[in-house]
Write a protein that holds these residues in place. Sequence first.
Motif, PDB file in Angstrom:
ATOM      1  N   SER A 203      -4.345   9.837  -7.759  1.00  0.00           N
ATOM      2  CA  SER A 203      -4.781   9.147  -6.549  1.00  0.00           C
ATOM      3  C   SER A 203      -4.329   7.688  -6.573  1.00  0.00           C
ATOM      4  O   SER A 203      -3.989   7.140  -7.628  1.00  0.00           O
ATOM      5  CB  SER A 203      -6.306   9.201  -6.438  1.00  0.00           C
ATOM      6  OG  SER A 203      -6.892   8.421  -7.460  1.00  0.00           O
ATOM      7  N   MET A 204      -4.355   7.066  -5.396  1.00  0.00           N
ATOM      8  CA  MET A 204      -4.003   5.644  -5.318  1.00  0.00           C
ATOM      9  C   MET A 204      -4.977   4.815  -6.145  1.00  0.00           C
ATOM     10  O   MET A 204      -4.587   3.857  -6.811  1.00  0.00           O
ATOM     11  CB  MET A 204      -4.030   5.169  -3.854  1.00  0.00           C
ATOM     12  CG  MET A 204      -2.846   5.646  -3.063  1.00  0.00           C
ATOM     13  SD  MET A 204      -2.862   5.179  -1.313  1.00  0.00           S
ATOM     14  CE  MET A 204      -3.410   3.514  -1.301  1.00  0.00           C
TER      15      MET A 204
ATOM     16  N   ALA B 242       1.757   9.208  -6.051  1.00  0.00           N
ATOM     17  CA  ALA B 242       2.210  10.583  -5.839  1.00  0.00           C
ATOM     18  C   ALA B 242       3.219  10.999  -6.903  1.00  0.00           C
ATOM     19  O   ALA B 242       3.197  12.136  -7.385  1.00  0.00           O
ATOM     20  CB  ALA B 242       2.817  10.724  -4.444  1.00  0.00           C
TER      21      ALA B 242
ATOM     22  N   GLU C  59      -4.086   5.190  -9.758  1.00  0.00           N
ATOM     23  CA  GLU C  59      -2.830   4.476 -10.020  1.00  0.00           C
ATOM     24  C   GLU C  59      -3.078   2.971 -10.101  1.00  0.00           C
ATOM     25  O   GLU C  59      -2.567   2.292 -10.999  1.00  0.00           O
ATOM     26  CB  GLU C  59      -1.797   4.797  -8.942  1.00  0.00           C
ATOM     27  CG  GLU C  59      -0.433   4.213  -9.200  1.00  0.00           C
ATOM     28  CD  GLU C  59       0.281   4.849 -10.377  1.00  0.00           C
ATOM     29  OE1 GLU C  59       1.198   4.198 -10.913  1.00  0.00           O
ATOM     30  OE2 GLU C  59      -0.049   5.974 -10.766  1.00  0.00           O
TER      31      GLU C  59
ATOM     32  N   LYS D  85       0.837  -1.202   0.000  1.00  0.00           N
ATOM     33  CA  LYS D  85       0.000   0.000   0.000  1.00  0.00           C
ATOM     34  C   LYS D  85       0.877   1.258   0.000  1.00  0.00           C
ATOM     35  O   LYS D  85       0.602   2.216  -0.716  1.00  0.00           O
ATOM     36  CB  LYS D  85      -0.922   0.007   1.215  1.00  0.00           C
ATOM     37  CG  LYS D  85      -1.825   1.213   1.253  1.00  0.00           C
ATOM     38  CD  LYS D  85      -2.708   1.200   2.481  1.00  0.00           C
ATOM     39  CE  LYS D  85      -3.524   2.476   2.561  1.00  0.00           C
ATOM     40  NZ  LYS D  85      -4.278   2.559   3.803  1.00  0.00           N
ATOM     41  N   LYS D  86       1.947   1.221   0.765  1.00  0.00           N
ATOM     42  CA  LYS D  86       2.859   2.363   0.834  1.00  0.00           C
ATOM     43  C   LYS D  86       3.509   2.611  -0.523  1.00  0.00           C
ATOM     44  O   LYS D  86       3.599   3.754  -0.988  1.00  0.00           O
ATOM     45  CB  LYS D  86       3.928   2.116   1.897  1.00  0.00           C
ATOM     46  CG  LYS D  86       4.898   3.252   2.064  1.00  0.00           C
ATOM     47  CD  LYS D  86       5.917   2.938   3.152  1.00  0.00           C
ATOM     48  CE  LYS D  86       6.932   4.061   3.275  1.00  0.00           C
ATOM     49  NZ  LYS D  86       7.952   3.756   4.283  1.00  0.00           N
TER      50      LYS D  86
ATOM     51  N   ARG E 299       1.019   4.141  -2.841  1.00  0.00           N
ATOM     52  CA  ARG E 299       0.805   5.550  -2.512  1.00  0.00           C
ATOM     53  C   ARG E 299       1.951   6.407  -3.049  1.00  0.00           C
ATOM     54  O   ARG E 299       1.730   7.457  -3.659  1.00  0.00           O
ATOM     55  CB  ARG E 299       0.690   5.719  -0.991  1.00  0.00           C
ATOM     56  CG  ARG E 299       0.418   7.139  -0.550  1.00  0.00           C
ATOM     57  CD  ARG E 299       0.157   7.248   0.933  1.00  0.00           C
ATOM     58  NE  ARG E 299       1.094   6.523   1.779  1.00  0.00           N
ATOM     59  CZ  ARG E 299       2.295   6.979   2.141  1.00  0.00           C
ATOM     60  NH1 ARG E 299       2.718   8.153   1.735  1.00  0.00           N
ATOM     61  NH2 ARG E 299       3.076   6.255   2.916  1.00  0.00           N
TER      62      ARG E 299
END
Length: 82
Positions: free
Chosen positions: A27-28, A22, A31, A14-15, A18
């Motif tokens: 947005s996630m 960016a 993406e 998830k990181k 994110r």
Amino acid sequence: MANVTIRNLDDGLKKRLRIRAAEHGRSMEDEARDILRAALSTTENRPANLATVIRIRMAPLAGVMLDLPQREPIRYAPDFSE
């Protein structure tokens, strides 16, 4: 449009999503949508069977030439009648 929920997503994954979102300025969710679209838009031509896979893998080697032994005349079956 359909909705998809992804559960039990690893925190590290998830990181990374994110951070990647960016970097691309979106947005996630957008993406993830782009990653799925790119991954599923390619059509892989998979060989039909194992023989085809082996032939493709061995093609760069251009085959193998073996020295075949000279053939001998046919031997006759032994006679056990005595």
